[in-house]
Design an enzyme around this catalytic site. Structure first.
Site, short mmCIF file in Angstrom:
data_model
loop_
_atom_site.label_atom_id
_atom_site.label_comp_id
_atom_site.label_asym_id
_atom_site.label_seq_id
_atom_site.Cartn_x
_atom_site.Cartn_y
_atom_site.Cartn_z
N GLY A 117 0.90 -1.02 -0.02
CA GLY A 117 -0.13 0.08 0.02
C GLY A 117 0.94 1.27 -0.19
O GLY A 117 2.00 1.00 -0.26
N ARG A 118 0.18 2.39 0.43
CA ARG A 118 0.94 3.56 0.65
C ARG A 118 2.40 3.48 1.27
O ARG A 118 3.39 3.71 1.11
CB ARG A 118 0.29 4.78 0.94
N ILE A 119 1.94 2.93 2.58
CA ILE A 119 3.41 2.61 3.52
C ILE A 119 4.33 1.63 2.81
O ILE A 119 5.44 2.24 3.02
CB ILE A 119 2.88 2.28 5.12
N HIS A 141 4.09 1.83 19.67
CA HIS A 141 3.15 2.34 18.73
C HIS A 141 3.23 3.83 18.46
O HIS A 141 2.28 4.58 18.51
CB HIS A 141 1.85 1.86 19.21
N GLU A 156 -2.01 -3.80 23.69
CA GLU A 156 -1.20 -2.62 23.99
C GLU A 156 -1.81 -1.68 25.08
O GLU A 156 -3.29 -1.73 24.86
CB GLU A 156 -1.12 -1.74 22.59
N THR A 178 5.05 -2.63 11.64
CA THR A 178 4.67 -1.50 12.23
C THR A 178 3.22 -1.23 11.96
O THR A 178 2.82 -0.28 11.82
CB THR A 178 5.66 -0.34 11.71
N SER A 179 2.61 -2.28 11.42
CA SER A 179 1.21 -2.23 11.19
C SER A 179 0.21 -2.27 12.33
O SER A 179 -0.25 -1.20 12.85
CB SER A 179 1.14 -3.36 9.84
N ARG A 180 -0.17 -3.73 12.55
CA ARG A 180 -1.10 -4.05 13.55
C ARG A 180 -0.58 -5.14 14.41
O ARG A 180 -0.14 -6.22 13.51
CB ARG A 180 -2.58 -4.24 13.26
C1 GLV Z 1 -1.45 4.12 13.29
O1 GLV Z 1 -1.30 3.07 13.85
C2 GLV Z 1 -2.43 4.46 12.41
O2 GLV Z 1 -3.30 3.58 11.85
O3 GLV Z 1 -2.55 5.65 12.37
C1 GLV Z 2 -1.54 3.69 4.48
O1 GLV Z 2 -1.33 4.96 4.46
C2 GLV Z 2 -1.54 2.65 3.42
O2 GLV Z 2 -2.42 2.56 2.87
O3 GLV Z 2 -0.53 1.88 3.35
#
Ligand code: GLV
Ligand code: GLV
Length: 329
Positions: A155-157, A288, A269, A238-240
Site C-alpha cells: 500500500g502507500r506505506i 506504537h 497495547e 509497524t502495522s497492527r
Molecule cells: C496508526 O497505527 C494508524 O493507524 O494511524
Molecule cells: C497507509 O497509508 C497505507 O495504505 O499503506
C-alpha cells in the site's frame, strides 16, 4: 452548535479548527476513557473524534442516537465496526496519506536497529558492560546494504518503505493483492519483483509487513510463515500486532531461527509486563509510535477536524471510509 466529543487531547491545530465551527468537548485525562465513559461523554454529540485504542463498536453506536460522524485520528480503523456504522448511517473517516512517510521512517529505524542490534548495544553501554575499548567480535549484526527486502502488502506505506531501500542497493520483493499503478511504479522505478508469499518468506533477509488488520489478515504471519523465513532473518512490524501470531514470533526469536525483530505494534497495547518479548535481547520494542512526529501528528489533527466539520455541514468529507453511507440516504 453541533457538539463533538474528542476522546483525547490531540494537537492544538485541529482543536482550534473545530472550536471555530463546533461545540467541542475533550477528554482531558491522560488515561483513555472506557467505552462507558465515551458513551456518557458523547451523549447528544453528532461527532466523535476517536483514537485507534477506542473500542467503537455496535453497542456504543446503539447508545448514541445523534451520532452522524466518527472521525478517526489514525489511518487504521480496525477498532471501529464500520459495517455497524454504515447500517446506522454514520460516516466514518480516517487520516490516510499524511502519515505514510513518517511511518516508513520509523519502519527503517526498526530495520536498522534490529539489524545492527542498536537496542542491545545501547543497553550494553548504559549497563556498564563496555569494558574493552573495541571488540573484534563485539555485537556483530547483519548488513542491510545488498540484502533482500521483502514487503508484505504494497500500500502507500509499503511503497514508501520500499522506496527508502534505494540507497542500500537492495533487491526488493513484495506481495500485494492486486496489480495497480503502484505495482507498476515500483517495478519500473525500484526494480521490485512481485512474488507469492512463500517465495517472499523464503528469499528475504528482512521482512516488513504493511497490511491493515481485517478478518483475512488476523494471525496472517504464524508458525508456518516464521518457519519458512531464512535462518537469521529480520522481521519488522509497524502495522497492527494482531496480524502476527505473537507466540509464534516469540518462539522463533527464542530458537534463534529469526535473527531479530523490530516491533512497533503488539497483540495487546500497552504491552503487559509479563510479555515474553520483554525478556528477549534480539527484539527492538517501541510503543506504537509509527506516525509520531510533531509535523505529522499536527497534520492528522487538522485532517480529523476537516473531516468532522465537512461531514456535519452535510458535505462529503475528504477521507471517508464508508462512502456507501452517502448513497443510502
Ligand atoms: C496508526 O497505527 C494508524 O493507524 O494511524
Ligand atoms: C497507509 O497509508 C497505507 O495504505 O499503506
Amino acid at each position: 452548535m453541533d457538539r463533538v466529543f474528542v476522546t483525547r487531547m490531540i494537537p492544538e491545530s485541529g482543536i482550534k479548527m473545530m472550536k471555530g465551527a463546533l461545540d467541542v468537548r475533550i477528554w482531558e485525562n491522560k488515561m483513555p476513557p472506557s467505552k462507558k465513559e465515551i458513551i456518557e461523554r458523547s451523549k447528544g454529540c453528532v461527532g466523535l473524534v476517536s483514537l485507534l485504542s477506542d473500542p467503537i463498536d455496535a453497542e456504543l453506536m446503539g447508545c448514541l442516537d445523534d451520532l452522524k460522524v466518527i472521525s478517526q485520528y489514525a489511518v487504521g480503523y480496525d477498532n471501529i465496526d464500520v459495517q455497524a456504522a454504515t447500517e446506522r448511517g454514520i460516516i466514518v473517516t480516517n487520516t490516510p496519506g499524511v502519515l505514510t512517510e513518517t511511518t516508513a521512517d520509523l519502519t527503517w529505524a526498526l530495520i536498522m536497529a534490529a539489524s545492527r542490534r542498536i537496542g542491545e548495544a545501547e543497553r550494553f553501554v548504559r549497563r556498564g558492560d563496555w569494558k574493552v575499548a573495541w571488540g573484534p567480535q563485539m555485537l556483530l549484526g547483519n548488513d542491510i546494504f545488498g540484502a533482500t527486502l521483502g514487503i508484505i502488502g504494497l500500500g502507500r506505506i509499503g511503497e514508501a518503505v520500499a522506496r527508502r531501500s534505494e540507497g542500500f542497493e537492495m533487491r526488493v520483493l513484495y506481495t500485494t493483492r492486486s496489480s495497480n499503478e503502484r505495482t507498476e511504479r515500483v517495478e519500473k522505478e525500484l526494480n521490485a519483483t512481485r512474488v507469492d508469499l512463500d517465495t517472499l518468506l523464503q528469499e528475504s533477509d528482512i521482512i516488513s509487513i504493511h497490511v491493515p488488520l481485517t478478518n483475512e489478515t488476523r494471525g496472517f504471519i504464524g508458525k508456518r510463515e516464521f518457519a519458512m523465513m531464512k535462518k537469521g532473518s529480520i522481521f519488522i512490524n509497524t502495522s497492527r500486532g494482531a496480524v502476527v501470531d505473537e507466540r509464534a514470533l516469540v518462539e522463533s526469536l527464542k530458537s534463534g531461527h529469526l535473527g531479530a525483530a523490530g516491533l512497533d505494534v503488539f497483540q495487546n497495547e500497552p504491552i503487559h509486563m509479563d510479555n515474553p518479548l520483554l525478556k528477549l535481547e534480539n527484539v527492538v520494542l517501541v510503543p506504537h509510535i509509527g506516525s509520531a512526529s510533531f509535523a505529522t501528528r499536527s497534520k492528522m489533527s487538522t485532517m480529523v477536524a476537516e473531516n468532522v466539520i465537512t461531514a456535519l455541514k452535510g458535505e462529503r468529507p475528504p477521507n471517508i471510509v464508508n462512502p456507501e453511507v452517502l448513497n443510502n440516504e
